[in-house]
Design a protein around this motif. Sequence first.
Motif, PDB file in Angstrom:
ATOM      1  N   LEU A 175      -4.702 -26.237 -34.085  1.00  0.00           N
ATOM      2  CA  LEU A 175      -3.578 -26.269 -35.023  1.00  0.00           C
ATOM      3  C   LEU A 175      -3.077 -24.844 -35.288  1.00  0.00           C
ATOM      4  CD1 LEU A 175      -1.661 -27.578 -37.019  1.00  0.00           C
ATOM      5  CD2 LEU A 175      -3.518 -27.606 -38.713  1.00  0.00           C
ATOM      6  N   LYS A 176      -3.989 -23.904 -35.472  1.00  0.00           N
ATOM      7  CA  LYS A 176      -3.592 -22.514 -35.727  1.00  0.00           C
ATOM      8  C   LYS A 176      -2.863 -21.909 -34.534  1.00  0.00           C
ATOM      9  CE  LYS A 176      -6.886 -21.034 -39.278  1.00  0.00           C
ATOM     10  NZ  LYS A 176      -7.936 -20.058 -39.622  1.00  0.00           N
ATOM     11  N   VAL A 177      -3.331 -22.232 -33.329  1.00  0.00           N
ATOM     12  CA  VAL A 177      -2.672 -21.735 -32.116  1.00  0.00           C
ATOM     13  C   VAL A 177      -1.242 -22.267 -32.042  1.00  0.00           C
ATOM     14  CG1 VAL A 177      -2.636 -21.854 -29.594  1.00  0.00           C
ATOM     15  CG2 VAL A 177      -4.789 -21.424 -30.789  1.00  0.00           C
ATOM     16  N   ALA A 178      -1.083 -23.568 -32.331  1.00  0.00           N
ATOM     17  CA  ALA A 178       0.251 -24.181 -32.295  1.00  0.00           C
ATOM     18  C   ALA A 178       1.159 -23.563 -33.357  1.00  0.00           C
ATOM     19  CB  ALA A 178       0.140 -25.688 -32.500  1.00  0.00           C
ATOM     20  N   GLN A 179       0.608 -23.324 -34.547  1.00  0.00           N
ATOM     21  CA  GLN A 179       1.395 -22.717 -35.631  1.00  0.00           C
ATOM     22  C   GLN A 179       1.824 -21.297 -35.262  1.00  0.00           C
ATOM     23  OE1 GLN A 179      -1.496 -23.263 -38.760  1.00  0.00           O
ATOM     24  NE2 GLN A 179      -0.440 -25.056 -39.588  1.00  0.00           N
ATOM     25  N   LEU A 180       0.927 -20.551 -34.604  1.00  0.00           N
ATOM     26  CA  LEU A 180       1.257 -19.190 -34.188  1.00  0.00           C
ATOM     27  C   LEU A 180       2.369 -19.206 -33.147  1.00  0.00           C
ATOM     28  CD1 LEU A 180       0.783 -16.150 -34.109  1.00  0.00           C
ATOM     29  CD2 LEU A 180      -1.042 -16.548 -32.445  1.00  0.00           C
ATOM     30  N   GLU A 181       2.262 -20.115 -32.166  1.00  0.00           N
ATOM     31  CA  GLU A 181       3.290 -20.199 -31.127  1.00  0.00           C
ATOM     32  C   GLU A 181       4.631 -20.620 -31.713  1.00  0.00           C
ATOM     33  OE1 GLU A 181       3.109 -19.158 -28.048  1.00  0.00           O
ATOM     34  OE2 GLU A 181       1.052 -18.542 -28.444  1.00  0.00           O
ATOM     35  N   LEU A 182       4.598 -21.491 -32.720  1.00  0.00           N
ATOM     36  CA  LEU A 182       5.835 -21.891 -33.386  1.00  0.00           C
ATOM     37  C   LEU A 182       6.470 -20.691 -34.093  1.00  0.00           C
ATOM     38  CD1 LEU A 182       7.887 -23.958 -34.391  1.00  0.00           C
ATOM     39  CD2 LEU A 182       6.314 -24.517 -36.269  1.00  0.00           C
ATOM     40  N   LYS A 183       5.628 -19.907 -34.772  1.00  0.00           N
ATOM     41  CA  LYS A 183       6.108 -18.713 -35.460  1.00  0.00           C
ATOM     42  C   LYS A 183       6.717 -17.730 -34.465  1.00  0.00           C
ATOM     43  CE  LYS A 183       4.402 -14.683 -38.027  1.00  0.00           C
ATOM     44  NZ  LYS A 183       3.207 -13.992 -38.554  1.00  0.00           N
ATOM     45  N   LYS A 184       6.044 -17.534 -33.332  1.00  0.00           N
ATOM     46  CA  LYS A 184       6.526 -16.607 -32.313  1.00  0.00           C
ATOM     47  C   LYS A 184       7.840 -17.085 -31.696  1.00  0.00           C
ATOM     48  CE  LYS A 184       3.285 -15.233 -29.398  1.00  0.00           C
ATOM     49  NZ  LYS A 184       2.059 -15.319 -28.566  1.00  0.00           N
ATOM     50  N   SER A 185       7.983 -18.418 -31.571  1.00  0.00           N
ATOM     51  CA  SER A 185       9.196 -18.965 -30.939  1.00  0.00           C
ATOM     52  C   SER A 185      10.432 -18.774 -31.797  1.00  0.00           C
ATOM     53  CB  SER A 185       9.006 -20.456 -30.640  1.00  0.00           C
ATOM     54  OG  SER A 185       9.014 -21.231 -31.845  1.00  0.00           O
ATOM     55  N   LYS A 186      10.233 -18.554 -33.099  1.00  0.00           N
ATOM     56  CA  LYS A 186      11.367 -18.392 -34.008  1.00  0.00           C
ATOM     57  C   LYS A 186      11.842 -16.933 -34.094  1.00  0.00           C
ATOM     58  CE  LYS A 186      10.272 -22.421 -36.887  1.00  0.00           C
ATOM     59  NZ  LYS A 186      11.496 -23.166 -36.504  1.00  0.00           N
ATOM     60  N   ARG A 187      11.089 -16.026 -33.482  1.00  0.00           N
ATOM     61  CA  ARG A 187      11.500 -14.625 -33.453  1.00  0.00           C
ATOM     62  C   ARG A 187      12.418 -14.390 -32.259  1.00  0.00           C
ATOM     63  NH1 ARG A 187       6.154 -11.518 -32.397  1.00  0.00           N
ATOM     64  NH2 ARG A 187       6.413 -12.799 -30.555  1.00  0.00           N
ATOM     65  N   LYS A 188      12.973 -13.180 -32.190  1.00  0.00           N
ATOM     66  CA  LYS A 188      13.723 -12.797 -30.992  1.00  0.00           C
ATOM     67  C   LYS A 188      12.745 -12.774 -29.825  1.00  0.00           C
ATOM     68  CE  LYS A 188      17.138  -9.807 -33.257  1.00  0.00           C
ATOM     69  NZ  LYS A 188      17.616  -8.405 -33.408  1.00  0.00           N
ATOM     70  N   ASP A 189      13.145 -13.378 -28.722  1.00  0.00           N
ATOM     71  CA  ASP A 189      12.304 -13.351 -27.522  1.00  0.00           C
ATOM     72  C   ASP A 189      12.706 -12.129 -26.698  1.00  0.00           C
ATOM     73  OD1 ASP A 189      11.034 -13.695 -25.079  1.00  0.00           O
ATOM     74  OD2 ASP A 189      11.137 -15.879 -25.196  1.00  0.00           O
ATOM     75  N   TYR A 190      11.956 -11.050 -26.860  1.00  0.00           N
ATOM     76  CA  TYR A 190      12.300  -9.808 -26.188  1.00  0.00           C
ATOM     77  C   TYR A 190      12.217  -9.926 -24.661  1.00  0.00           C
ATOM     78  CZ  TYR A 190      12.179  -7.461 -30.723  1.00  0.00           C
ATOM     79  OH  TYR A 190      12.447  -7.071 -32.018  1.00  0.00           O
ATOM     80  N   TYR A 191      11.346 -10.810 -24.188  1.00  0.00           N
ATOM     81  CA  TYR A 191      11.233 -10.995 -22.742  1.00  0.00           C
ATOM     82  C   TYR A 191      12.507 -11.633 -22.194  1.00  0.00           C
ATOM     83  CZ  TYR A 191       6.303  -9.892 -23.339  1.00  0.00           C
ATOM     84  OH  TYR A 191       5.136  -9.260 -23.634  1.00  0.00           O
ATOM     85  N   LYS A 192      13.050 -12.599 -22.931  1.00  0.00           N
ATOM     86  CA  LYS A 192      14.299 -13.228 -22.506  1.00  0.00           C
ATOM     87  C   LYS A 192      15.473 -12.254 -22.636  1.00  0.00           C
ATOM     88  CE  LYS A 192      13.159 -18.083 -23.318  1.00  0.00           C
ATOM     89  NZ  LYS A 192      13.505 -19.325 -24.065  1.00  0.00           N
ATOM     90  N   VAL A 193      15.442 -11.418 -23.665  1.00  0.00           N
ATOM     91  CA  VAL A 193      16.508 -10.436 -23.855  1.00  0.00           C
ATOM     92  C   VAL A 193      16.614  -9.520 -22.635  1.00  0.00           C
ATOM     93  CG1 VAL A 193      17.229  -8.408 -25.184  1.00  0.00           C
ATOM     94  CG2 VAL A 193      16.448 -10.456 -26.369  1.00  0.00           C
ATOM     95  N   LEU A 194      15.450  -9.099 -22.106  1.00  0.00           N
ATOM     96  CA  LEU A 194      15.449  -8.221 -20.930  1.00  0.00           C
ATOM     97  C   LEU A 194      15.474  -9.004 -19.619  1.00  0.00           C
ATOM     98  CD1 LEU A 194      12.958  -5.336 -21.838  1.00  0.00           C
ATOM     99  CD2 LEU A 194      15.448  -5.333 -21.930  1.00  0.00           C
ATOM    100  N   GLY A 195      15.216 -10.312 -19.708  1.00  0.00           N
ATOM    101  CA  GLY A 195      15.217 -11.123 -18.495  1.00  0.00           C
ATOM    102  C   GLY A 195      13.999 -10.901 -17.625  1.00  0.00           C
ATOM    103  N   VAL A 196      12.820 -10.721 -18.259  1.00  0.00           N
ATOM    104  CA  VAL A 196      11.577 -10.511 -17.505  1.00  0.00           C
ATOM    105  C   VAL A 196      10.537 -11.536 -17.917  1.00  0.00           C
ATOM    106  CG1 VAL A 196      11.971  -8.043 -17.224  1.00  0.00           C
ATOM    107  CG2 VAL A 196      10.679  -8.867 -19.214  1.00  0.00           C
ATOM    108  N   GLU A 197       9.530 -11.715 -17.070  1.00  0.00           N
ATOM    109  CA  GLU A 197       8.417 -12.615 -17.382  1.00  0.00           C
ATOM    110  C   GLU A 197       7.485 -11.945 -18.392  1.00  0.00           C
ATOM    111  OE1 GLU A 197       8.137 -15.691 -16.274  1.00  0.00           O
ATOM    112  OE2 GLU A 197       9.911 -15.553 -14.998  1.00  0.00           O
ATOM    113  N   LYS A 198       6.653 -12.750 -19.045  1.00  0.00           N
ATOM    114  CA  LYS A 198       5.752 -12.211 -20.054  1.00  0.00           C
ATOM    115  C   LYS A 198       4.654 -11.328 -19.460  1.00  0.00           C
ATOM    116  CE  LYS A 198       6.638 -15.742 -23.522  1.00  0.00           C
ATOM    117  NZ  LYS A 198       6.090 -16.769 -24.424  1.00  0.00           N
ATOM    118  N   ASN A 199       4.427 -11.475 -18.165  1.00  0.00           N
ATOM    119  CA  ASN A 199       3.422 -10.619 -17.518  1.00  0.00           C
ATOM    120  C   ASN A 199       4.080  -9.486 -16.731  1.00  0.00           C
ATOM    121  OD1 ASN A 199       4.566 -12.146 -15.522  1.00  0.00           O
ATOM    122  ND2 ASN A 199       2.649 -12.734 -14.529  1.00  0.00           N
TER     123      ASN A 199
END
Length: 301
Positions: A175-199
């Motif tokens: 549940l905590k992992v899911a809540q953290l990912e939900l929180k992260k998804s609501k922020r600016k996605d810097y990886y998408k902004v630059l158009g790069v993968e997370k790795n």
Amino acid sequence: QSVASDILRMDSTNGDALYVRGLCLYYEDCIDKAVQFFIQALRMAPDHEKARLACRNAKALKAKKEEGNRAFKEGNFEEAYSLYTDALTIDPNNIKTNAKLYCNRATNFSSWPNVYQTWLSNFSMYIKHGCVCPALLIYRLSCSSYMDTEMYEEAVRDYEKVYQTEKTKEHKHLLKVAQLELKKSKRKDYYKVLGVEKNASEDEIKKAYHKRALMHHPDRHSGASAEVQKEEEKKFKEVGEAFTVLSDPKKKSRYDSGHDLEDDGGMEDFDANNIFKAFFGGPGGFSFEASGPGNYFFQFG
């Protein structure tokens, strides 16, 4: 795996060891990393047929799974079901990846609303009468699929039901992992902004910033309408902000872990123009030069 790692420490060009290391990662559902090892094995030993087959299977499995995830997120449930089914035939021995595929395919019952609602109704009855295992099974399947397809609100909702039904450490952690990912998804996605993968590597992040900073720089759009200029300026600032975070190992680590950088003033001194000047400055750098009011051309060193 440990033997292969030991061999690679002594000889990083050993094709067989690279193949075995990749195979271990492949069966642990770390497909991206596995592919890197298979490719390296083929560079060292171009005739390594096992590495070639494993690399082909890994790429096909990843591609088909991502196609299914995309169809699922777009609401094309029948197509997603078919894609997940196709993916399951690629390598029956990859138990961990296939387990996720089965979870994803199970969620596609939502494409047949009457059947899906009947299932949920029956499982609710199981919970009411204390027979929790079947209910937990379907919710766990649903949660896993929601997480895999980045539907975090739905995942949190169902993990809350799982935890309320059976308050174990495992369910609390999920549940905590899911809540953290939900929180992260609501922020600016810097990886998408630059158009790069997370790795993405440091070099890939720099190249992406180079491309997008030039694309959205305000001077490049000085002759556009006020609305376009405002939008491009906003994108230029976001690109600079993304680069500031992802190019700094400490900030990147905190960002990836879900930490809000604004909380500790990590972005208070941010200035997109300063970032741009620092990146392109120096001998052989880049500059915008005016050839008339509102007219600019690019000059590369």
